[in-house]
Design a protein around this motif. Sequence first.
Motif, PDB file in Angstrom:
ATOM      1  N   LEU A  56     -11.957 -18.305   1.439  1.00 46.91           N
ATOM      2  CA  LEU A  56     -10.710 -17.677   1.013  1.00 46.91           C
ATOM      3  C   LEU A  56     -10.947 -16.197   0.739  1.00 46.91           C
ATOM      4  N   ARG A  57     -10.120 -15.348   1.317  1.00 48.50           N
ATOM      5  CA  ARG A  57     -10.197 -13.913   1.075  1.00 48.50           C
ATOM      6  C   ARG A  57      -8.823 -13.441   0.596  1.00 48.50           C
ATOM      7  N   ILE A  58      -8.788 -12.823  -0.567  1.00 51.09           N
ATOM      8  CA  ILE A  58      -7.538 -12.357  -1.165  1.00 51.09           C
ATOM      9  C   ILE A  58      -7.512 -10.839  -1.099  1.00 51.09           C
ATOM     10  N   ILE A  59      -6.411 -10.309  -0.634  1.00 52.45           N
ATOM     11  CA  ILE A  59      -6.299  -8.865  -0.407  1.00 52.45           C
ATOM     12  C   ILE A  59      -5.100  -8.308  -1.160  1.00 52.45           C
ATOM     13  N   ASP A  60      -5.338  -7.284  -1.958  1.00 51.53           N
ATOM     14  CA  ASP A  60      -4.269  -6.524  -2.605  1.00 51.53           C
ATOM     15  C   ASP A  60      -3.895  -5.389  -1.656  1.00 51.53           C
ATOM     16  N   GLY A  61      -2.699  -5.469  -1.080  1.00 56.30           N
ATOM     17  CA  GLY A  61      -2.242  -4.462  -0.127  1.00 56.30           C
ATOM     18  C   GLY A  61      -1.184  -3.553  -0.696  1.00 56.30           C
ATOM     19  N   SER A  62      -1.261  -3.243  -1.978  1.00 53.90           N
ATOM     20  CA  SER A  62      -0.216  -2.454  -2.645  1.00 53.90           C
ATOM     21  C   SER A  62      -0.152  -1.023  -2.120  1.00 53.90           C
ATOM     22  N   TRP A  63       1.069  -0.569  -1.898  1.00 56.41           N
ATOM     23  CA  TRP A  63       1.343   0.802  -1.465  1.00 56.41           C
ATOM     24  C   TRP A  63       2.755   1.144  -1.908  1.00 56.41           C
ATOM     25  N   SER A  64       2.993   2.400  -2.257  1.00 59.33           N
ATOM     26  CA  SER A  64       4.345   2.800  -2.641  1.00 59.33           C
ATOM     27  C   SER A  64       4.664   4.165  -2.065  1.00 59.33           C
ATOM     28  N   LEU A  65       5.932   4.375  -1.774  1.00 58.34           N
ATOM     29  CA  LEU A  65       6.382   5.614  -1.168  1.00 58.34           C
ATOM     30  C   LEU A  65       6.236   6.798  -2.107  1.00 58.34           C
ATOM     31  N   ASP A  66       6.257   6.541  -3.420  1.00 58.47           N
ATOM     32  CA  ASP A  66       6.193   7.638  -4.392  1.00 58.47           C
ATOM     33  C   ASP A  66       4.773   8.126  -4.671  1.00 58.47           C
ATOM     34  N   GLY A  67       3.787   7.570  -3.945  1.00 63.22           N
ATOM     35  CA  GLY A  67       2.419   8.047  -4.105  1.00 63.22           C
ATOM     36  C   GLY A  67       1.641   7.415  -5.237  1.00 63.22           C
ATOM     37  N   ARG A  68       2.178   6.377  -5.846  1.00 63.86           N
ATOM     38  CA  ARG A  68       1.461   5.692  -6.930  1.00 63.86           C
ATOM     39  C   ARG A  68       0.104   5.210  -6.436  1.00 63.86           C
ATOM     40  N   ASP A  69      -0.905   5.320  -7.266  1.00 62.94           N
ATOM     41  CA  ASP A  69      -2.269   4.982  -6.894  1.00 62.94           C
ATOM     42  C   ASP A  69      -2.475   3.476  -6.958  1.00 62.94           C
ATOM     43  N   GLY A  70      -2.391   2.826  -5.809  1.00 65.87           N
ATOM     44  CA  GLY A  70      -2.546   1.382  -5.768  1.00 65.87           C
ATOM     45  C   GLY A  70      -3.928   0.924  -6.167  1.00 65.87           C
ATOM     46  N   ARG A  71      -4.954   1.719  -5.821  1.00 68.05           N
ATOM     47  CA  ARG A  71      -6.315   1.326  -6.177  1.00 68.05           C
ATOM     48  C   ARG A  71      -6.511   1.342  -7.698  1.00 68.05           C
ATOM     49  N   ALA A  72      -5.929   2.328  -8.357  1.00 63.21           N
ATOM     50  CA  ALA A  72      -6.046   2.377  -9.820  1.00 63.21           C
ATOM     51  C   ALA A  72      -5.373   1.168 -10.462  1.00 63.21           C
ATOM     52  N   ASP A  73      -4.206   0.794  -9.926  1.00 66.61           N
ATOM     53  CA  ASP A  73      -3.536  -0.401 -10.436  1.00 66.61           C
ATOM     54  C   ASP A  73      -4.390  -1.642 -10.192  1.00 66.61           C
ATOM     55  N   PHE A  74      -5.020  -1.695  -9.027  1.00 67.49           N
ATOM     56  CA  PHE A  74      -5.885  -2.827  -8.691  1.00 67.49           C
ATOM     57  C   PHE A  74      -7.018  -2.954  -9.710  1.00 67.49           C
ATOM     58  N   GLU A  75      -7.619  -1.842 -10.061  1.00 66.09           N
ATOM     59  CA  GLU A  75      -8.751  -1.898 -10.982  1.00 66.09           C
ATOM     60  C   GLU A  75      -8.323  -2.260 -12.401  1.00 66.09           C
ATOM     61  N   GLN A  76      -7.045  -2.066 -12.697  1.00 66.72           N
ATOM     62  CA  GLN A  76      -6.532  -2.479 -14.008  1.00 66.72           C
ATOM     63  C   GLN A  76      -6.288  -3.988 -14.063  1.00 66.72           C
ATOM     64  N   ALA A  77      -5.822  -4.545 -12.942  1.00 67.57           N
ATOM     65  CA  ALA A  77      -5.541  -5.981 -12.927  1.00 67.57           C
ATOM     66  C   ALA A  77      -5.329  -6.449 -11.498  1.00 67.57           C
ATOM     67  N   HIS A  78      -6.050  -7.507 -11.108  1.00 67.81           N
ATOM     68  CA  HIS A  78      -5.848  -8.082  -9.785  1.00 67.81           C
ATOM     69  C   HIS A  78      -6.154  -9.577  -9.808  1.00 67.81           C
ATOM     70  N   VAL A  79      -5.708 -10.261  -8.778  1.00 68.21           N
ATOM     71  CA  VAL A  79      -5.988 -11.690  -8.644  1.00 68.21           C
ATOM     72  C   VAL A  79      -7.502 -11.864  -8.518  1.00 68.21           C
ATOM     73  N   PRO A  80      -8.089 -12.836  -9.204  1.00 65.12           N
ATOM     74  CA  PRO A  80      -9.546 -13.022  -9.145  1.00 65.12           C
ATOM     75  C   PRO A  80     -10.076 -13.115  -7.714  1.00 65.12           C
ATOM     76  N   GLY A  81     -11.130 -12.330  -7.464  1.00 65.31           N
ATOM     77  CA  GLY A  81     -11.766 -12.338  -6.160  1.00 65.31           C
ATOM     78  C   GLY A  81     -11.133 -11.429  -5.125  1.00 65.31           C
ATOM     79  N   ALA A  82     -10.058 -10.736  -5.485  1.00 68.50           N
ATOM     80  CA  ALA A  82      -9.349  -9.898  -4.520  1.00 68.50           C
ATOM     81  C   ALA A  82     -10.115  -8.617  -4.213  1.00 68.50           C
ATOM     82  N   VAL A  83      -9.802  -8.039  -3.044  1.00 68.64           N
ATOM     83  CA  VAL A  83     -10.278  -6.721  -2.665  1.00 68.64           C
ATOM     84  C   VAL A  83      -9.049  -5.850  -2.400  1.00 68.64           C
ATOM     85  N   PHE A  84      -9.245  -4.531  -2.412  1.00 67.27           N
ATOM     86  CA  PHE A  84      -8.116  -3.623  -2.225  1.00 67.27           C
ATOM     87  C   PHE A  84      -8.108  -3.066  -0.811  1.00 67.27           C
TER      88      PHE A  84
END
Length: 274
Positions: free
Chosen positions: A19-47
């Motif tokens: 099982l591979r879980i991927i956080d694919g967060s992106w937003s048009l306003d330039g929000r830092d998806g990687r920073a959000d990922f490091e604050q909280a993500h599904v266990p075992g996920a990658v960004f």
Amino acid sequence: MSFLISAEDLAARLGRPNLRIIDGSWSLDGRDGRADFEQAHVPGAVFFDLDAVSNAASPLPHMMPSPAAFAAAAGALGVAAADQIVVYDTAGLFSAARVWWMFRTMGARDVRVLDGGLPLWRSQGRPLERGAATPRSASFQVDPVPGAVAELSDVRAAVGQGVQIVDARGAARFEGLAPEPRPGVRSGHMPGALNLPYGQLLNPDGTMKRGAALAQAFAGIGLDLDRPVITTCGSGVTAAMLTLGLAELGRPSRLYDGSWSEWGAREDTPVQTD
């Protein structure tokens, strides 16, 4: 097989070796998806960074990279084409569909989107992890799906031949009543295109509609599900929401990668406003 997976089903699969879980967060306003990922993500996920995993030679935003570049990026995240892949985002259902489409287009066969995304996962009190991911590298064997990506020439032909084009942008942008967020891009839509803002595919809880309700979302704008479809949007992200919805109904479609960022910025492409 559904291309969506519930939070309950994903929670039951956590820890499985393939099982591979991927956080694919992106937003048009330039929000830092990687920073959000490091604050909280599904266990075992990658960004997965949509802007970084793109065609760097193109002036257009987050265009599909070459097969070799995609394979390198996926492998660095520890993802192989034969894995069971689940993609989610922090908005609920938004950019995860684009990542789902990219992996499917590049040859992964078992790729699903977490229905309701991280907001629903959180609301159910499910586990979260913090910090950066440290995946072991893998080998991703690409096997691109022919015809999945629609190019400018394909959309030009579609406009002239009456092939159905469905635009996921909001009505104001589609009708030319609101300015485009990217400079130098005209307002309006491709002649003859239909408008289905991606949010109309969602239930109040952020999950995707199913069955008759999902089919009605497309039929309600006059789309014939038995005829060819090209999906489009502002930059190829929410177009994938329409592609995902059509796939749930068992209907194929092609995604216009350049979308309005390309069409609207050119001087030799027709634009309709109404």
